[in-house]
Design an enzyme around this catalytic site. Structure first.
Site, short mmCIF file in Angstrom:
data_model
loop_
_atom_site.label_atom_id
_atom_site.label_comp_id
_atom_site.label_asym_id
_atom_site.label_seq_id
_atom_site.Cartn_x
_atom_site.Cartn_y
_atom_site.Cartn_z
N GLY A 25 0.82 -1.22 0.00
CA GLY A 25 0.00 0.00 0.00
C GLY A 25 0.85 1.26 0.00
N TYR A 26 0.17 2.37 0.10
CA TYR A 26 0.82 3.69 -0.03
C TYR A 26 1.88 3.90 1.06
CZ TYR A 26 1.04 8.84 0.37
OH TYR A 26 1.45 10.14 0.48
N ASP A 78 -3.86 -12.72 3.29
CA ASP A 78 -4.97 -11.97 3.86
C ASP A 78 -4.99 -12.18 5.37
OD1 ASP A 78 -7.49 -10.98 4.60
OD2 ASP A 78 -8.32 -11.46 2.62
N PHE A 100 0.11 -1.99 8.98
CA PHE A 100 -0.55 -0.97 8.16
C PHE A 100 -1.88 -1.47 7.60
CE2 PHE A 100 4.00 0.13 7.38
CZ PHE A 100 3.99 1.45 7.74
N SER A 144 -4.68 6.84 13.69
CA SER A 144 -5.02 8.03 12.93
C SER A 144 -5.47 9.13 13.87
CB SER A 144 -6.15 7.66 11.97
OG SER A 144 -6.74 8.82 11.46
N TYR A 169 -14.78 4.07 9.87
CA TYR A 169 -13.34 3.85 9.73
C TYR A 169 -12.60 4.31 10.99
CZ TYR A 169 -8.55 5.18 8.66
OH TYR A 169 -7.20 5.35 8.75
N LYS A 173 -10.22 2.31 14.23
CA LYS A 173 -8.92 2.68 14.81
C LYS A 173 -9.05 2.86 16.33
CE LYS A 173 -6.61 2.75 10.98
NZ LYS A 173 -5.66 1.69 10.70
N LEU A 220 -7.19 13.64 -0.81
CA LEU A 220 -7.19 14.93 -1.50
C LEU A 220 -6.10 15.04 -2.59
CD1 LEU A 220 -8.10 17.92 -1.73
CD2 LEU A 220 -6.59 18.44 0.19
N VAL A 237 -14.42 20.83 -3.22
CA VAL A 237 -14.01 21.17 -1.84
C VAL A 237 -15.29 21.25 -1.02
CG1 VAL A 237 -12.89 22.91 -0.38
CG2 VAL A 237 -11.98 22.42 -2.66
N ARG A 313 -19.46 18.25 4.57
CA ARG A 313 -19.93 16.87 4.75
C ARG A 313 -20.14 16.64 6.24
NH1 ARG A 313 -15.33 13.72 1.48
NH2 ARG A 313 -14.19 14.97 2.97
N ASP A 316 -17.29 16.05 9.01
CA ASP A 316 -15.97 16.61 8.70
C ASP A 316 -15.57 17.61 9.78
OD1 ASP A 316 -15.36 15.18 6.49
OD2 ASP A 316 -15.70 16.80 5.03
N1 LIG Z 1 -3.38 7.48 4.17
C1 LIG Z 1 -3.94 8.14 5.17
O1 LIG Z 1 -4.44 9.24 5.00
C2 LIG Z 1 -3.94 7.54 6.57
C3 LIG Z 1 -4.15 8.38 7.68
C4 LIG Z 1 -4.15 7.82 8.95
C5 LIG Z 1 -3.98 6.47 9.11
N2 LIG Z 1 -3.79 5.68 8.01
C6 LIG Z 1 -3.63 4.23 8.20
O2 LIG Z 1 -2.37 3.84 7.71
C7 LIG Z 1 -2.44 2.52 7.17
C8 LIG Z 1 -1.89 2.52 5.77
O3 LIG Z 1 -2.63 3.44 5.00
P1 LIG Z 1 -2.37 3.66 3.46
O4 LIG Z 1 -2.72 5.05 3.15
O5 LIG Z 1 -1.05 3.14 3.09
O6 LIG Z 1 -3.52 2.73 2.87
P2 LIG Z 1 -3.45 1.69 1.67
O7 LIG Z 1 -4.84 1.27 1.38
O8 LIG Z 1 -2.64 2.22 0.55
O9 LIG Z 1 -2.64 0.49 2.34
C9 LIG Z 1 -3.24 -0.49 3.14
C10 LIG Z 1 -2.91 -1.83 2.53
O10 LIG Z 1 -3.47 -2.87 3.33
C11 LIG Z 1 -3.94 -3.88 2.46
N3 LIG Z 1 -4.95 -4.64 3.19
C12 LIG Z 1 -6.17 -4.23 3.62
N4 LIG Z 1 -6.80 -5.23 4.26
C13 LIG Z 1 -5.96 -6.30 4.26
C14 LIG Z 1 -6.04 -7.62 4.77
N5 LIG Z 1 -7.14 -8.08 5.39
N6 LIG Z 1 -4.99 -8.46 4.59
C15 LIG Z 1 -3.86 -8.05 3.94
N7 LIG Z 1 -3.74 -6.80 3.43
C16 LIG Z 1 -4.78 -5.93 3.59
C17 LIG Z 1 -4.48 -3.14 1.25
O11 LIG Z 1 -4.52 -3.92 0.09
C18 LIG Z 1 -3.50 -1.98 1.13
O12 LIG Z 1 -2.44 -2.28 0.22
C19 LIG Z 1 -3.90 2.10 7.28
O13 LIG Z 1 -4.05 1.35 8.46
C20 LIG Z 1 -4.63 3.41 7.40
O14 LIG Z 1 -5.84 3.26 8.08
C21 LIG Z 1 -3.75 6.19 6.75
#
Ligand SMILES: NC(=O)c1ccc[n+]([C@@H]2O[C@H](COP(=O)([O-])OP(=O)(O)OC[C@H]3O[C@@H](n4cnc5c(N)ncnc54)[C@H](O)[C@@H]3O)[C@@H](O)[C@H]2O)c1
Length: 374
Positions: A25-26, A78, A100, A144, A169, A173, A220, A237, A313, A316
């Site tokens: 993921g990101y 998974d 993550f 978060s 969501y 957390k 965003l 927005v 929204r 928000d």
């Molecule tokens: N990006 C944000 O704005 C943000 C802000 C606060 C917290 N977070 C938290 O940070 C973490 C990572 O966020 P991100 O932005 O990289 O999100 P993302 O969706 O890019 O990454 C999360 C990854 O987890 C994988 N995933 C989900 N469920 C799964 C499961 N059951 N088994 C295996 N893999 C699974 C998804 O395929 C994804 O690649 C998350 O927990 C998110 O809630 C993100």
């Protein structure tokens, strides 16, 4: 209380093998870069619920290998499948987990609460049980700033009340943090850091990895970049009548590479101290309005982002930014990247990869399911 970890001494990290859930993921993929560079061996897993990839592997992690010059072990797995995750723990001597993996789209969570509770809560429960059965008690959890709800004071410190949350969501957390509190009280072997992220944006400066969500619900900056590329007509927005200097919502945007270094700092603390459960804000400490962010983005990218204002929204928040003093004092971590860098780096990723990662026939040298596929 300080339990010295005897795993390693010298310049090598004390925690050798780190399991990164959601590693494709990101934030996960950016964090893997820093972990590998810090000398950790990474075992990443992802089920591709919100990441590009297939049985051949993850293009994001393939790019991480290009950036770092090191192999990353990857399993398509998974968290809801306990035996898959148990097998990975059987194969690898995991010292610490960075968790993550979660579903994260606020809008989708309101439409499909059971999906979110099942994935995020059950996924975490499975993981904790498997960790315990493999004598692994160290974890860094992705929390978060949503857990704070509408701020009672700004900037937000970690002792601000949590739980007054308006979306599913965010509640996942919050519930997990409560679960971790109970667990760390009941069983002193657990050593956990929960990191409350503010608003992660940007991309790795190489332009090779960035945010490429597979779902329509998105953050965003990816949306803004789509507008700049002409793929979407306007940036919507929500709300321009908030009690903020320009009427738009204010957030604490943090460069994803600063977030990544926060995880390495958290690992370092966990490897040298027994903290039980500790919570840290990861933010810059500076609030930036949506309008301000758009203006910086337009400036550094020489593009024009047409805005369309719509009503606020429900749920928000007006303004939220972090007090990150605790992370500075205890994790010895501070942010380094500016808003300009967040925009420049994200734009580099978007322009180098206008369609995101390659979606088909992902040939990867990443070790998939324990076997090298290069
Ligand atoms: N990006 C944000 O704005 C943000 C802000 C606060 C917290 N977070 C938290 O940070 C973490 C990572 O966020 P991100 O932005 O990289 O999100 P993302 O969706 O890019 O990454 C999360 C990854 O987890 C994988 N995933 C989900 N469920 C799964 C499961 N059951 N088994 C295996 N893999 C699974 C998804 O395929 C994804 O690649 C998350 O927990 C998110 O809630 C993100």
């Amino acid at each position: 209380m300080c339990i010295k970890n005897l795993l390693q001494t010298g310049t090598m990290p004390r925690f050798k093998t780190i399991l990164v859930t959601g590693g494709a993921g990101y934030i996960g993929s950016h964090c893997v870069v820093d972990l590998v560079n810090a000398g950790h061996e990474v075992v990443a897993i992802d089920n591709f619920a919100n990441a590009v990839g297939d049985d051949e592997g993850s293009p994001a992690l393939r790019r991480v290998e290009e950036i770092t010059g090191k192999k990353v072990t990857f399993y398509k797995a998974d968290l809801l499948n306990k035996s898959q995750i148990g097998d990975i723990f059987d194969k690898h001597p995991i010292d610490c987990v960075i968790h993550f993996a979660a579903l994260k789209a606020v809008g989708e969570s309101m439409q499909q609460p059971l999906l979110y509770y099942q994935n995020n809560l059950l996924g975490m429960l499975n993981l904790l049980e498997i960790m315990r059965s493999h004598n692994c008690f160290q974890m860094v959890f992705s929390s978060s700033c949503t857990v704070y709800g509408e701020p009672k004071h700004l900037p937000i410190t970690e002792d601000h009340p949590t739980g007054n949350i308006t979306n599913v969501y965010g509640r996942t957390k919050y519930f997990i943090e409560e679960m971790l509190k109970d667990l760390s009280i009941a069983d002193k072997r657990w050593n956990i850091i929960s990191l409350r992220y503010f608003n992660p944006v940007g991309a790795h400066p190489s332009g090779l990895i960035g945010e490429d969500p597979t779902k329509e619900f998105t953050n965003l900056m990816p949306f803004m970049a789509q507008v700049a590329l002409g793929k979407k007509p306007v940036l919507t927005v929500f709300g321009n009548d908030y009690q903020t200097p320009d009427g738009t919502g204010v957030r604490d945007y943090i460069h994803v590479m600063d977030l990544a270094s926060g995880h390495v700092a958290a690992l370092n603390l966990l490897s040298e101290n027994h903290v039980g459960l500790k919570v840290y804000n990861l933010g810059t400490g500076r609030g930036v309005s949506v309008k301000e962010l758009v203006e910086v983005f337009e400036k550094v990218t020489s593009t024009k982002i047409p805005l369309q204002y719509e009503a606020r929204r429900l749920g928000d928040i007006t303004a939220m930014w972090a007090d990150a003093t605790l992370a500075k004092n205890e994790l010895h971590w501070v942010t380094k990247h500016t808003i300009e860098e967040m925009c420049t780096d994200f734009w580099r990723w978007q322009t180098m990869n206008p369609d995101g990662y390659p979606k088909k026939n992902v040939k990867t040298s990443v070790i998939v399911n324990g076997k090298s596929s290069s």
